[in-house]
Design a protein around this motif. Sequence first.
Motif, PDB file in Angstrom:
ATOM      1  N   UNK A 122      39.833 -62.924 -34.871  1.00  0.00           N
ATOM      2  CA  UNK A 122      40.953 -63.514 -35.576  1.00  0.00           C
ATOM      3  C   UNK A 122      42.006 -62.514 -36.010  1.00  0.00           C
ATOM      4  N   UNK A 123      43.282 -62.831 -35.698  1.00  0.00           N
ATOM      5  CA  UNK A 123      44.396 -62.033 -36.159  1.00  0.00           C
ATOM      6  C   UNK A 123      44.651 -60.755 -35.396  1.00  0.00           C
ATOM      7  N   UNK A 124      43.905 -60.493 -34.337  1.00  0.00           N
ATOM      8  CA  UNK A 124      44.058 -59.251 -33.588  1.00  0.00           C
ATOM      9  C   UNK A 124      44.932 -59.453 -32.358  1.00  0.00           C
ATOM     10  N   UNK A 125      45.726 -58.431 -32.064  1.00  0.00           N
ATOM     11  CA  UNK A 125      46.571 -58.483 -30.862  1.00  0.00           C
ATOM     12  C   UNK A 125      45.861 -57.943 -29.633  1.00  0.00           C
ATOM     13  N   UNK A 126      44.769 -57.235 -29.834  1.00  0.00           N
ATOM     14  CA  UNK A 126      43.979 -56.685 -28.736  1.00  0.00           C
ATOM     15  C   UNK A 126      42.573 -57.256 -28.784  1.00  0.00           C
ATOM     16  N   UNK A 127      41.886 -57.274 -27.654  1.00  0.00           N
ATOM     17  CA  UNK A 127      40.524 -57.797 -27.647  1.00  0.00           C
ATOM     18  C   UNK A 127      39.522 -56.823 -28.246  1.00  0.00           C
ATOM     19  N   UNK A 128      38.423 -57.367 -28.723  1.00  0.00           N
ATOM     20  CA  UNK A 128      37.245 -56.575 -29.070  1.00  0.00           C
ATOM     21  C   UNK A 128      36.442 -56.356 -27.799  1.00  0.00           C
ATOM     22  N   UNK A 129      36.023 -55.126 -27.557  1.00  0.00           N
ATOM     23  CA  UNK A 129      35.367 -54.759 -26.305  1.00  0.00           C
ATOM     24  C   UNK A 129      33.972 -54.215 -26.591  1.00  0.00           C
ATOM     25  N   UNK A 130      32.992 -54.659 -25.817  1.00  0.00           N
ATOM     26  CA  UNK A 130      31.619 -54.160 -25.940  1.00  0.00           C
ATOM     27  C   UNK A 130      31.189 -53.547 -24.613  1.00  0.00           C
ATOM     28  N   UNK A 131      30.671 -52.336 -24.664  1.00  0.00           N
ATOM     29  CA  UNK A 131      30.169 -51.639 -23.492  1.00  0.00           C
ATOM     30  C   UNK A 131      28.662 -51.433 -23.663  1.00  0.00           C
ATOM     31  N   UNK A 132      27.901 -51.915 -22.680  1.00  0.00           N
ATOM     32  CA  UNK A 132      26.455 -51.769 -22.705  1.00  0.00           C
ATOM     33  C   UNK A 132      26.019 -50.598 -21.851  1.00  0.00           C
ATOM     34  N   UNK A 133      25.341 -49.627 -22.469  1.00  0.00           N
ATOM     35  CA  UNK A 133      24.950 -48.402 -21.788  1.00  0.00           C
ATOM     36  C   UNK A 133      23.449 -48.386 -21.520  1.00  0.00           C
ATOM     37  N   UNK A 134      23.109 -48.022 -20.326  1.00  0.00           N
ATOM     38  CA  UNK A 134      21.730 -48.099 -19.822  1.00  0.00           C
ATOM     39  C   UNK A 134      20.942 -46.877 -20.300  1.00  0.00           C
ATOM     40  N   UNK A 135      20.253 -46.191 -19.434  1.00  0.00           N
ATOM     41  CA  UNK A 135      19.477 -45.015 -19.807  1.00  0.00           C
ATOM     42  C   UNK A 135      20.411 -43.851 -20.157  1.00  0.00           C
ATOM     43  N   UNK A 136      20.059 -43.106 -21.192  1.00  0.00           N
ATOM     44  CA  UNK A 136      20.793 -41.898 -21.546  1.00  0.00           C
ATOM     45  C   UNK A 136      20.423 -40.801 -20.551  1.00  0.00           C
ATOM     46  N   UNK A 137      21.315 -40.532 -19.624  1.00  0.00           N
ATOM     47  CA  UNK A 137      21.033 -39.559 -18.562  1.00  0.00           C
ATOM     48  C   UNK A 137      20.887 -38.139 -19.088  1.00  0.00           C
ATOM     49  N   UNK A 138      21.349 -37.893 -20.305  1.00  0.00           N
ATOM     50  CA  UNK A 138      21.311 -36.542 -20.868  1.00  0.00           C
ATOM     51  C   UNK A 138      20.084 -36.316 -21.752  1.00  0.00           C
ATOM     52  N   UNK A 139      19.219 -37.324 -21.861  1.00  0.00           N
ATOM     53  CA  UNK A 139      18.009 -37.188 -22.668  1.00  0.00           C
ATOM     54  C   UNK A 139      16.927 -36.514 -21.824  1.00  0.00           C
ATOM     55  N   UNK A 140      16.510 -35.298 -22.169  1.00  0.00           N
ATOM     56  CA  UNK A 140      15.527 -34.595 -21.340  1.00  0.00           C
ATOM     57  C   UNK A 140      14.155 -35.257 -21.330  1.00  0.00           C
ATOM     58  N   UNK A 141      13.892 -36.169 -22.281  1.00  0.00           N
ATOM     59  CA  UNK A 141      12.610 -36.855 -22.325  1.00  0.00           C
ATOM     60  C   UNK A 141      12.606 -38.130 -21.495  1.00  0.00           C
ATOM     61  N   UNK A 142      13.782 -38.487 -20.932  1.00  0.00           N
ATOM     62  CA  UNK A 142      13.917 -39.755 -20.213  1.00  0.00           C
ATOM     63  C   UNK A 142      13.271 -39.719 -18.850  1.00  0.00           C
ATOM     64  N   UNK A 143      13.385 -40.842 -18.100  1.00  0.00           N
ATOM     65  CA  UNK A 143      14.197 -42.012 -18.437  1.00  0.00           C
ATOM     66  C   UNK A 143      13.502 -43.051 -19.318  1.00  0.00           C
ATOM     67  N   UNK A 144      12.160 -43.046 -19.365  1.00  0.00           N
ATOM     68  CA  UNK A 144      11.481 -44.094 -20.120  1.00  0.00           C
ATOM     69  C   UNK A 144      11.603 -43.834 -21.620  1.00  0.00           C
ATOM     70  N   UNK A 145      11.831 -44.931 -22.353  1.00  0.00           N
ATOM     71  CA  UNK A 145      12.078 -44.881 -23.798  1.00  0.00           C
ATOM     72  C   UNK A 145      13.301 -44.028 -24.127  1.00  0.00           C
ATOM     73  N   UNK A 146      14.262 -44.004 -23.228  1.00  0.00           N
ATOM     74  CA  UNK A 146      15.475 -43.197 -23.428  1.00  0.00           C
ATOM     75  C   UNK A 146      16.719 -44.056 -23.282  1.00  0.00           C
ATOM     76  N   UNK A 147      16.688 -45.274 -23.770  1.00  0.00           N
ATOM     77  CA  UNK A 147      17.852 -46.156 -23.687  1.00  0.00           C
ATOM     78  C   UNK A 147      18.977 -45.632 -24.577  1.00  0.00           C
ATOM     79  N   UNK A 148      20.196 -45.734 -24.075  1.00  0.00           N
ATOM     80  CA  UNK A 148      21.370 -45.251 -24.790  1.00  0.00           C
ATOM     81  C   UNK A 148      21.823 -46.301 -25.811  1.00  0.00           C
ATOM     82  N   UNK A 149      22.695 -45.879 -26.739  1.00  0.00           N
ATOM     83  CA  UNK A 149      23.319 -46.813 -27.670  1.00  0.00           C
ATOM     84  C   UNK A 149      24.445 -47.569 -26.976  1.00  0.00           C
ATOM     85  N   UNK A 150      24.752 -48.753 -27.475  1.00  0.00           N
ATOM     86  CA  UNK A 150      25.882 -49.542 -26.993  1.00  0.00           C
ATOM     87  C   UNK A 150      27.074 -49.331 -27.931  1.00  0.00           C
ATOM     88  N   UNK A 151      28.270 -49.552 -27.395  1.00  0.00           N
ATOM     89  CA  UNK A 151      29.486 -49.261 -28.148  1.00  0.00           C
ATOM     90  C   UNK A 151      30.343 -50.509 -28.302  1.00  0.00           C
TER      91      UNK A 151
END
Length: 514
Positions: free
Chosen positions: A154-183
């Motif tokens: 409501x009241x915004x001139x631009x959209x709200x955007x959600x980006x879903x991020x998969x595995x954190x490729x920079x986590x040395x303990x990954x890929x399992x149990x290394x899901x990234x945060x979403x933004x």
Amino acid sequence: MRPELMICAALIWAAPLLAGPRFEPVQVPDHTYSGGWEHYVGGGIATFDCNGDRLPDLFVAGGGAPAILLRNRTVPDGPLRFEPATPDALHLTGVTGAYPLNIDSDGHMDLAVLRVGENLLLRGGPDCRFAPFTGLGLTTGDRWTTAFSATWEGGQTLPTLAFGNYVDRHDPKGPFRACDDNLLFRPDGAGYGQPQVLSPGYCPLSMLFSDWGRQGRADLRISNDRHYYVDQGQEQLWAMEHPPRAYSVTNGWQDHRLWGMGIAARDLDRDGHQEVFLSSMGDQRLQYLVPGAGGPMFRDAPYDLGTTAHRPYLGGDGRPSTGWHVAFGDVQNDGRDDIFIAKGNVEQMPDSAMDDPNNLLVQAGDGQFHEAGAEAGIASLHRSRGAALVDLDGDGRLDLAVVNRRAPLQVWRNVTPDTGHWLALSLIQDTPNRNAVGGWIEVQSGGETQLREITVGGGHASGYAGPQHFGLGQAGKARVRVIWPDGTASGWVYTGVDTFLDLHRDGAQLRVSR
């Protein structure tokens, strides 16, 4: 009557039996979604008109190969024809998917491009020209993005955007149990500030802003892949409050886990609330909102409805199926929505089917769904990923485009004979949010009311922007109204059938143009 049987009962209505669906393959320029393990997932397609000729064009992810823009060069009464015409701004590698939306409300569709790497917002211009947006201040960082959704708050001139991020490729303990945060990016004046972090993330493969409870606010549903979150994650629904809040069992949300791939929503039982379809490895889940629950409590549809599509129906491989993109659409124009599911093994997963044909679940008059993929001619055994179930040639029948991993893009033209009547409707209002994302269309015909929410997101890495298609069966007339994103409801307007219409917001009235 038990609630789980209400879908079947509500869908029983008298209608003549139309011919079964038929599709024929279309020769298109060769394009393959390829790449290493970071492109086992993704493989999306953005379908939208980028040059104003009212024919949908295709922007197709390439993964390790460059993405491609296919211009729709179909002429009236001619064959479906596409030609490659990729501008420099879209000649990108690392693309997992894309979603069209009109970010700046200038009438030209823009693109949110998901990548292994920095995601991009590209501003559309005349004749399919694109350039990076300037001044928005949005930066997602070097991530592995596999899901996206957008809405206007409501009241915004631009959209709200959600980006879903998969595995954190920079986590040395990954890929399992290394899901990234979403933004989550909410507008900050004429641009975007720092994102709000939606944590924990559980490796999403699809997300969708939708007003699940008709409460006047779109919340964010996320479908997650337990292959990587393994044991601590679940499906998620975020209430878009300030700050966002994850629903829990205390709010009615059910704690459930699946190898979530795609999301689609549609009001199948005509009760004014949308059912949600979740594609997965193994069972596909159709869920409906429990009446009177007072919160987001969803229950699985009964098995005998025919929507689980849990094993291949041909090819001789009896192991569980792997569902990716999912889409609703009335392929026969009989007034009943059908379901398409793109299928294919992730790569070489031994517990899942290798020969895994795409599904076309056709809805019968009693509300049950029956497999028609082989009969219709779309039972590809490639590793399918993203897709588009869209009228590509403007003849009122939904066609199909499917992206395949390590196999060429496939397009089929809908040639079903003796289909029913139809309408294709586009919403237009003053800026911002020109295309009324978050609004609803209601179509009444043949004693039934169809409901459609205008959303950006869902599917699997694949988005569509354009007319909303309604099958009408044998009804020779219809009337429509729009509930605009701010909750204002237009009056009802009678229309013809078998036509494309623009529905313009004109104060409290609805102005219709062809």
